[in-house]
Design a protein around this motif. Structure first.
Motif, short mmCIF file in Angstrom:
data_model
loop_
_atom_site.label_atom_id
_atom_site.label_comp_id
_atom_site.label_asym_id
_atom_site.label_seq_id
_atom_site.Cartn_x
_atom_site.Cartn_y
_atom_site.Cartn_z
N HIS A 214 0.82 -1.21 0.00
CA HIS A 214 0.00 0.00 0.00
C HIS A 214 0.86 1.26 0.00
O HIS A 214 1.96 1.28 0.56
CB HIS A 214 -0.94 0.02 1.22
N ASP A 215 0.33 2.28 -0.62
CA ASP A 215 0.96 3.59 -0.61
C ASP A 215 0.68 4.28 0.73
O ASP A 215 -0.49 4.41 1.11
CB ASP A 215 0.40 4.43 -1.76
N SER A 218 -1.70 7.87 0.37
CA SER A 218 -3.10 7.78 -0.07
C SER A 218 -3.85 6.64 0.58
O SER A 218 -5.09 6.66 0.63
CB SER A 218 -3.15 7.63 -1.59
N ASN A 222 -0.14 0.22 -3.87
CA ASN A 222 0.94 0.72 -4.69
C ASN A 222 1.07 -0.17 -5.94
O ASN A 222 0.24 -1.07 -6.16
CB ASN A 222 2.26 0.79 -3.91
N ARG A 223 2.10 0.05 -6.76
CA ARG A 223 2.22 -0.72 -8.00
C ARG A 223 2.34 -2.21 -7.72
O ARG A 223 1.71 -3.03 -8.40
CB ARG A 223 3.45 -0.23 -8.78
N ASP A 264 0.54 17.04 -1.03
CA ASP A 264 0.14 15.78 -0.39
C ASP A 264 -1.36 15.78 -0.10
O ASP A 264 -2.03 14.75 -0.24
CB ASP A 264 0.92 15.57 0.90
N ALA A 285 -5.25 2.02 -7.21
CA ALA A 285 -3.84 2.10 -6.83
C ALA A 285 -3.27 3.46 -7.18
O ALA A 285 -3.74 4.15 -8.09
CB ALA A 285 -3.03 1.01 -7.52
N ARG A 286 -2.25 3.84 -6.42
CA ARG A 286 -1.43 5.00 -6.77
C ARG A 286 -0.11 4.45 -7.29
O ARG A 286 0.62 3.78 -6.55
CB ARG A 286 -1.21 5.89 -5.56
N GLY A 288 2.42 6.22 -8.24
CA GLY A 288 3.54 7.09 -7.92
C GLY A 288 3.26 8.50 -8.36
O GLY A 288 2.56 8.72 -9.36
#
Length: 390
Positions: A214-215, A218, A222-223, A264, A285-286, A288
């Motif tokens: 996870h990011d 946010s 994540n990727r 942010d 997902a984020r 980046g």
């Protein structure tokens, strides 16, 4: 109490207190309660040695207070897993009433009443979390821990109920009560400590796994998390759907003009909007920076475009005003559908990226769709696989 018990039990309990203290330093909240509980129980079992060195009637109450406090902390540690701070005032009241009755018994020199008050207080303190946790046993670690706590609660209940039988001659040190208390504590205490440690370590591993996928800003995948989730869905047979790539327009200018802290907040705001409009089955997902990706299983391009437009309009309408930005905040969207000929999800992502670049080139703040690969040599404006809205 035997000399072996007098030496071994405080050391064993204190060792688990130290061990859970180390785990607590890794930011595992429940481990702090487990640590405090085992240190209290260690102190309670060490009281006879203190009494032998400095005889005083006060040591009895000190032992009662340490055991009651240890079991209160046990209950809080368990409820951190199952139902945090459930019935905390009631549990504190049980702790206080148990100690009050113990103090009265000591003042009256009535040892059976003191032992019964202590045992039943500990039984209630550790038994209440069983009520809260009985429907929350989702994995083997919770079930084993529940069993260990059940044995501990039963030990206190049975021991308190049989005080007249086990407290022979009114002398605690040489009584069957003291022997059984220490002998069973060796077994059940070790079982409880190991069960709690196993459950806590599994929680820690799950947290590390979640952090890896996870990011942190946010809260979205994540990727790596996105790739693993999509791979799992594909193994289950989910082969259809649409994919949206989202990129905030002129995000670098926002950071340069207003600072990264506000940047942010923009990221967090967009993540909330994505979560608001994405269906429950969506994978969000984020990837980046200011780039976000949504996979919408079993959703065609028209349905996905509607969701993308809702997100785009909400972002442009709400976020700038909420964050006090002087100019509107917008985002561009690229959309693609999964095709049977795709070797991986990344081929659909590549098409969505191409649609995103087209949205940027056409003035930003719009949704461009690429349903399939374009025909080689076909002009972009004439390709039936492409469409832009905004």
């Amino acid at each position: 109490m035997g000399e072996n018990f007098a030496f071994f039990l405080p050391i064993m309990m204190a060792s688990f207190g130290v061990l859970f203290g180390v785990v607590w330093s890794w930011r595992v909240r429940a481990a702090g309660f487990w640590s405090g509980a085992f240190f209290c129980i260690a102190g309670g079992f060490a009281v006879p040695a203190a009494f032998a060195a400095l005889p005083s009637s006060i040591w009895g109450f000190v032992a009662d207070m340490l055991f009651a406090s240890g079991f209160l902390l046990f209950s809080q540690a368990l409820l951190e897993r199952w139902r945090p701070s459930w019935m905390l005032p009631v549990r504190i009241a049980i702790w206080g009433l148990s100690l009050l009755l113990c103090a009265i018994a000591i003042a009256l020199d009535h040892l059976p009443l003191e032992l019964v008050s202590s045992d039943f207080g500990c039984f209630l303190l550790v038994g209440l979390p069983l009520v809260a946790g009985k429907d929350r046993l989702d994995n083997w670690a919770d079930r084993i821990l529940f069993g260990a706590v059940t044995l501990t609660a039963a030990d206190n209940l049975i021991r308190g109920s049989t005080v007249p039988l086990t407290l022979s001659g009114g002398d605690f040190q040489d009584s069957a009560y003291a022997f059984f208390m220490q002998a069973i504590a060796c077994v059940f205490g070790l079982f409880l400590a190991l069960a709690a440690l196993a459950a806590t370590m599994l929680d820690l591993l799950a947290r590390y796994q979640r952090d890896a996928l996870h990011d942190p800003l946010s809260g979205l995948l994540n990727r790596r998390g996105f790739d693993e989730t999509l791979a799992r869905l594909m193994r289950k047979g989910t082969a259809d759907g649409s994919l949206i790539v989202c990129d905030i327009d002129h995000f670098k200018a926002v950071n340069d003009a207003h600072g990264h802290a506000l940047g942010d907040r923009v990221i967090v705001s967009l993540a909330r909007i994505l979560a608001q409009f994405a269906p429950p089955s969506a994978v969000t997902a984020r990837f980046g920076g200011e780039e976000f990706v949504l996979f919408l299983p079993d959703m065609n391009a028209a349905q996905a475009a509607g969701i993308a437009n809702d997100i785009r309009e909400s972002l442009a309408r709400e976020v700038a005003d909420r964050l006090g930005l002087p100019q509107p905040l917008t985002a561009s969207f690229g959309l693609a559908t999964l095709q049977r000929g795709d070797m991986s999800i990344h081929e659909a992502i590549a098409r969505a990226d191409a649609a995103l670049y087209e949205a940027k080139a056409r003035g930003r703040n719009r949704v461009c769709v690429r349903r399939a690969l374009s025909t080689p040599g076909a002009p972009a404006a004439d390709s039936p696989s492409r469409a832009c809205h905004g």
